[in-house]
Scaffold this active site. Structure first.
Site, PDB file in Angstrom:
ATOM      1  N   ASP A 141      -1.851  17.897  -3.566  1.00  0.00           N
ATOM      2  CA  ASP A 141      -1.515  16.661  -4.268  1.00  0.00           C
ATOM      3  C   ASP A 141      -0.640  17.107  -5.354  1.00  0.00           C
ATOM      4  O   ASP A 141       0.030  16.194  -6.040  1.00  0.00           O
ATOM      5  CB  ASP A 141      -2.666  16.089  -4.756  1.00  0.00           C
ATOM      6  CG  ASP A 141      -3.590  15.545  -3.597  1.00  0.00           C
ATOM      7  OD1 ASP A 141      -3.291  15.369  -2.561  1.00  0.00           O
ATOM      8  OD2 ASP A 141      -4.914  14.906  -4.232  1.00  0.00           O
ATOM      9  N   ARG A 176      10.645   1.007  16.650  1.00  0.00           N
ATOM     10  CA  ARG A 176       9.248   0.703  16.052  1.00  0.00           C
ATOM     11  C   ARG A 176       9.326   0.796  14.521  1.00  0.00           C
ATOM     12  O   ARG A 176      10.183   1.688  14.223  1.00  0.00           O
ATOM     13  CB  ARG A 176       8.187   1.580  16.798  1.00  0.00           C
ATOM     14  CG  ARG A 176       7.825   0.959  17.775  1.00  0.00           C
ATOM     15  CD  ARG A 176       6.493   1.850  18.531  1.00  0.00           C
ATOM     16  NE  ARG A 176       6.176   1.462  19.511  1.00  0.00           N
ATOM     17  CZ  ARG A 176       5.805   1.927  20.694  1.00  0.00           C
ATOM     18  NH1 ARG A 176       5.774   3.533  20.644  1.00  0.00           N
ATOM     19  NH2 ARG A 176       5.385   1.636  21.908  1.00  0.00           N
ATOM     20  N   GLY A 184      -3.099  11.794  -0.793  1.00  0.00           N
ATOM     21  CA  GLY A 184      -2.805  11.891  -2.128  1.00  0.00           C
ATOM     22  C   GLY A 184      -3.408  10.452  -2.529  1.00  0.00           C
ATOM     23  O   GLY A 184      -2.720   9.407  -2.474  1.00  0.00           O
TER      24      GLY A 184
HETATM   25  O1  F6P Z   1      -7.460  18.151  -1.739  1.00  0.00           O
HETATM   26  C1  F6P Z   1      -6.747  16.853  -1.885  1.00  0.00           C
HETATM   27  C2  F6P Z   1      -7.004  15.937  -0.945  1.00  0.00           C
HETATM   28  O2  F6P Z   1      -6.523  16.416   0.369  1.00  0.00           O
HETATM   29  C3  F6P Z   1      -6.302  14.642  -1.102  1.00  0.00           C
HETATM   30  O3  F6P Z   1      -4.861  14.610  -1.044  1.00  0.00           O
HETATM   31  C4  F6P Z   1      -7.336  13.837  -0.533  1.00  0.00           C
HETATM   32  O4  F6P Z   1      -7.306  12.507  -0.716  1.00  0.00           O
HETATM   33  C5  F6P Z   1      -8.536  14.507  -0.592  1.00  0.00           C
HETATM   34  O5  F6P Z   1      -8.375  15.687  -0.746  1.00  0.00           O
HETATM   35  C6  F6P Z   1      -9.227  14.143   0.875  1.00  0.00           C
HETATM   36  O6  F6P Z   1     -10.460  15.082   0.733  1.00  0.00           O
HETATM   37  P1  F6P Z   1     -11.733  15.075   1.760  1.00  0.00           P
HETATM   38  O7  F6P Z   1     -11.278  16.408   2.753  1.00  0.00           O
HETATM   39  O8  F6P Z   1     -12.944  15.577   1.080  1.00  0.00           O
HETATM   40  O9  F6P Z   1     -11.825  13.941   2.549  1.00  0.00           O
END
Ligand code: F6P
Length: 363
Positions: A141, A176, A184
């Site tokens: 992120d 499309r 993020g």
């Molecule tokens: O580590 C960051 C991230 O990949 C974010 O971009 C995303 O929202 C989140 O982790 C997803 O987390 P998890 O793998 O726990 O679902």
């Protein structure tokens, strides 16, 4: 004979490419700076969970061979939310006390915490509790305050760009509208970079709430000029101006009621209804976090790791490694822990994107 330095290492939060490369960088630089015989590495399993439950093991130098290119983390990772760290009542576990006990039991001289914002908060808490902590900033992120870049980010940008490139050709063939969801939740860095690199027509990020009519207008404008396909790069945490005053839970509930599970589903549905063009969603999801780190991230991870080793040698604790104006530096954990780095509306990549006609859906 001198007692060897004992260094604990853990990886917390969501994984990303470059965790192993960073671990390797720290360990190799420690061996070089202080001599292999003067260093002992204790690997802690599954982030802070391993520290709470005393799941640790003494590592051998050979454990770090061949891991530069390896995705994921050899230590395992887990999300242990900061807000629960000081809650004892919920599970009757004094997590902070247990983490301190494990640190003491293993006679650690310091603890390295590789992680994102959540990990930094707990790292700072432990630092305030008197443990010797050094943080290392990882996250796709790229939203850790005080560093221009976190390891893992550039690899995710490469993967996201490849996704958009591949979607581009099929979107063109079939005329499309392709709405691509990029990870993020709070910060839109990854979407911004992959969107620009992949040649997206519209980029939607949480920092710039969008107007659905503007998004539809941008798609229609392209069609009016003979471009019957459009690529939208949309951050999973993006929302429109009608949703801007809602809390995340309320937003999710409202979307569910409307049969729109995610922001991409919402955007695709509205575009299709308004224009009649076929709109599809694509969710690369955890693919963005998987696999081998890019060359850039391998170098960054090695530089970050080597800097952490210098801090260990100097016994300078309570800091997290950062990149500032192309230099590797360290920021006090206390300064970094409760903040986040967001995309400012006047950010130079946003301005560049606007200058080449990319719409942020904001009029
Ligand atoms: O580590 C960051 C991230 O990949 C974010 O971009 C995303 O929202 C989140 O982790 C997803 O987390 P998890 O793998 O726990 O679902």
């Amino acid at each position: 004979m001198l007692k060897p330095k004992r260094i604990g290492i853990l990886t917390g939060g969501g994984d990303c490419p470059g965790l192993n490369a960073t671990i390797r960088g720290v360990v190799k630089a420690c061996y070089q700076l202080m001599g292999e015989g003067n260093i002992e590495i204790v690997g802690i399993s599954d982030g802070f969970q391993g520290l709470i439950n005393n799941h640790c093991k003494l590592m051998k130098p050979s454990d770090f061979y061949g891991i530069l290119t390896l995705g994921g983390t050899i230590l395992g990772s887990r999300r242990t939310p900061f807000r629960k760290m000081q809650l004892v009542e919920e599970d009757n576990v004094d997590k902070v006390a247990q983490m301190k006990n494990t640190y003491k039991e293993w006679n650690l001289d310091c603890l390295l915490t590789l992680g994102g914002n959540g990990t930094h908060k707990t790292a700072n808490l432990l630092s305030e509790e008197g443990l010797n902590i050094i943080g290392l900033p990882k996250t796709i992120d790229n939203d850790i305050w005080g560093t221009s870049v976190c390891f893992g980010f550039h690899t995710a940008v490469e993967i996201g760009t490849e996704v958009i490139d591949r979607i581009h050709t099929t979107a063109h063939s079939h005329s499309r509208i392709m709405v691509i969801e990029i990870m993020g939740n709070k910060a839109g860095w990854l979407t911004l970079y992959t969107g620009i690199a992949g040649g997206a027509d519209i980029i939607l990020i949480p920092e710039i709430p969008f107007n659905m009519d503007c998004v539809i207008g941008a798609v229609q404008k392209r069609a009016d000029s003979g471009k019957y396909f459009s690529i939208l790069a949309v951050a999973e945490g993006a929302f429109d101006i009608d949703e801007a005053n809602l809390k995340r839970k309320e937003r999710t509930q409202k979307r569910a009621e409307a049969g729109e599970t995610t922001v991409t589903a919402r955007v695709a549905k509205r575009i299709q209804e308004a224009t009649g063009f076929e709109a599809r969603t694509v969710v690369p999801g955890h693919m963005l976090r998987g696999g081998s780190p890019s060359a850039y991230d391998r170098v960054l991870a090695t530089k970050f790791g080597a800097r952490a080793a210098t801090l260990i040698q100097q016994e300078k604790f309570g800091y997290t490694i950062a990149m500032v104006k192309d230099e590797i530096v360290e920021n006090p954990l206390a300064e970094v822990a409760m903040k986040m780095k967001f995309v400012a509306p006047e950010n130079k990549e946003v301005v560049t994107a606007r200058n080449i006609g990319i719409s942020f859906g904001d009029g």
